[in-house]
Motif scaffolding. Structure first.
Motif, short mmCIF file in Angstrom:
data_model
loop_
_atom_site.label_atom_id
_atom_site.label_comp_id
_atom_site.label_asym_id
_atom_site.label_seq_id
_atom_site.Cartn_x
_atom_site.Cartn_y
_atom_site.Cartn_z
N ILE A 1 0.84 -1.20 0.00
CA ILE A 1 0.00 0.00 0.00
C ILE A 1 0.87 1.25 0.00
O ILE A 1 0.65 2.18 -0.78
CB ILE A 1 -0.96 0.00 1.21
CG1 ILE A 1 -1.98 -1.11 1.08
CG2 ILE A 1 -1.66 1.35 1.35
CD1 ILE A 1 -2.82 -1.32 2.33
N ILE A 2 1.85 1.27 0.89
CA ILE A 2 2.73 2.44 0.99
C ILE A 2 3.52 2.64 -0.30
O ILE A 2 3.62 3.77 -0.80
CB ILE A 2 3.66 2.30 2.21
CG1 ILE A 2 2.83 2.41 3.49
CG2 ILE A 2 4.77 3.36 2.19
CD1 ILE A 2 3.58 2.05 4.75
N CYS B 1 1.88 5.99 -1.45
CA CYS B 1 2.46 7.03 -0.59
C CYS B 1 3.84 7.52 -1.03
O CYS B 1 4.22 8.64 -0.68
CB CYS B 1 2.54 6.53 0.85
SG CYS B 1 0.93 6.13 1.53
N VAL B 2 4.59 6.72 -1.74
CA VAL B 2 5.97 7.08 -2.05
C VAL B 2 6.06 8.37 -2.86
O VAL B 2 6.82 9.28 -2.52
CB VAL B 2 6.68 5.91 -2.78
CG1 VAL B 2 8.04 6.34 -3.26
CG2 VAL B 2 6.80 4.73 -1.85
N ASP B 3 5.28 8.49 -3.90
CA ASP B 3 5.32 9.69 -4.74
C ASP B 3 4.03 10.50 -4.65
O ASP B 3 3.56 11.05 -5.64
CB ASP B 3 5.56 9.29 -6.20
CG ASP B 3 6.93 8.66 -6.40
OD1 ASP B 3 7.88 9.11 -5.75
OD2 ASP B 3 7.04 7.73 -7.22
N CYS B 4 3.46 10.60 -3.46
CA CYS B 4 2.18 11.28 -3.27
C CYS B 4 2.35 12.79 -3.47
O CYS B 4 3.10 13.46 -2.75
CB CYS B 4 1.63 10.99 -1.89
SG CYS B 4 0.07 11.82 -1.57
N LEU B 5 1.63 13.32 -4.43
CA LEU B 5 1.72 14.75 -4.73
C LEU B 5 1.03 15.60 -3.66
O LEU B 5 1.45 16.72 -3.39
CB LEU B 5 1.11 15.03 -6.10
CG LEU B 5 1.83 14.39 -7.28
CD1 LEU B 5 1.06 14.64 -8.57
CD2 LEU B 5 3.24 14.90 -7.40
N SER C 1 0.10 14.65 9.71
CA SER C 1 -1.19 14.59 10.37
C SER C 1 -2.32 14.37 9.36
O SER C 1 -3.24 13.58 9.60
CB SER C 1 -1.44 15.88 11.14
OG SER C 1 -2.72 15.88 11.72
N PHE C 2 -2.24 15.05 8.23
CA PHE C 2 -3.25 14.86 7.18
C PHE C 2 -3.24 13.42 6.70
O PHE C 2 -4.30 12.80 6.55
CB PHE C 2 -2.98 15.80 6.01
CG PHE C 2 -3.86 15.52 4.82
CD1 PHE C 2 -5.14 16.03 4.76
CD2 PHE C 2 -3.41 14.75 3.77
CE1 PHE C 2 -5.96 15.77 3.68
CE2 PHE C 2 -4.21 14.47 2.67
CZ PHE C 2 -5.50 14.99 2.63
N CYS C 3 -2.07 12.88 6.44
CA CYS C 3 -1.96 11.51 5.93
C CYS C 3 -2.56 10.50 6.91
O CYS C 3 -3.20 9.53 6.50
CB CYS C 3 -0.51 11.16 5.65
SG CYS C 3 0.18 12.06 4.25
N VAL D 1 -6.02 6.63 2.00
CA VAL D 1 -4.97 5.60 2.04
C VAL D 1 -4.43 5.47 3.46
O VAL D 1 -4.19 4.36 3.94
CB VAL D 1 -3.84 5.94 1.04
CG1 VAL D 1 -2.72 4.93 1.14
CG2 VAL D 1 -4.38 5.99 -0.38
N GLY D 2 -4.24 6.59 4.13
CA GLY D 2 -3.77 6.56 5.51
C GLY D 2 -4.74 5.83 6.42
O GLY D 2 -4.33 5.08 7.31
#
Length: 58
Positions: A13-14, A18-22, A38-40, A46-47
């Motif tokens: 999932i990450i 998450c790796v290249d999350c704009l 905190s947002f993530c 996804v978080g």
């Protein structure tokens, strides 16, 4: 589901989302690292999925 399978699912999932999350990149630039993190954790879909999968470990 075993611990190993759960960790593998979290890793996938990450790596996928998450790796290249704009969104995270933009939030870090505009509001800082703490706000983006905190947002993530609290608002990103996804978080929230990561949190759900992570609960299986405990």
């Amino acid at each position: 589901m075993s611990k190993k399978q759960t960790l593998q699912e979290l890793s996938e999932i990450i790596d996928t989302y998450c790796v290249d999350c704009l969104v995270k990149k933009h939030l870090r630039e505009e509001s800082g690292k703490r706000f983006a993190h905190s947002f993530c954790i609290n608002q990103c879909t996804v978080g929230l999925k990561i949190k759900d999968v992570g609960k299986k470990l405990t």
